[in-house]
Design a protein around this motif. Sequence first.
Motif, short mmCIF file in Angstrom:
data_model
loop_
_atom_site.label_atom_id
_atom_site.label_comp_id
_atom_site.label_asym_id
_atom_site.label_seq_id
_atom_site.Cartn_x
_atom_site.Cartn_y
_atom_site.Cartn_z
N LEU A 1 -8.49 2.19 -2.48
CA LEU A 1 -7.20 1.99 -1.39
C LEU A 1 -7.70 0.62 -0.76
O LEU A 1 -6.83 -0.22 -0.57
N THR B 1 -4.69 0.41 -5.99
CA THR B 1 -3.83 1.11 -5.99
C THR B 1 -2.33 0.75 -6.02
O THR B 1 -1.41 1.34 -6.23
N ALA C 1 -3.49 6.97 -5.91
CA ALA C 1 -2.05 6.78 -5.39
C ALA C 1 -1.27 7.92 -5.55
O ALA C 1 -0.35 8.12 -4.77
#
Length: 147
Positions: free
Chosen positions: A18, A23, A108
């Motif tokens: 992240l 993602t 995600a």
Amino acid sequence: MRLAIGFVTGLLFGFGLLLAGMTSPDKVRAFLDIAGAWDPSLAFVMGGAVMTAMPLFALARRRAKPVAGALFDRPSTTMIDRKLVIGSLTFGIGWGLAGICPGPALVALAIVPSQTLAFVIPMIAGLMVSAAWRRSASGSGVEALQH
């Protein structure tokens, strides 16, 4: 203990994906677009991962067994064969087209499931088809293609 280590490691890995933007399909596509609006930032992420992993792998090689487990899960071969090349090409083409790979897709999925399901469902289907093919091929003389 092994489950706890796996859980914490997975959380750390997901957070790193992240934080790095892995993602985001747009960020990945920008990294892959070397002839256009190239974004080299993911190269630094990969370089940082390699620099972190190298000394840890060197330490692990010196150990008789892992911290949590009886044996290290090492590949049985280091040979580059047709199966590896075809799998790598398939993965790379999919990554380039979709802008996302399996690890970041699962991260995600927890954040934007409506946008990620279109990738994750075919990914899981592909894994299931591949596993079924390997099971059926193991007794039909096709195992030569797998080694």
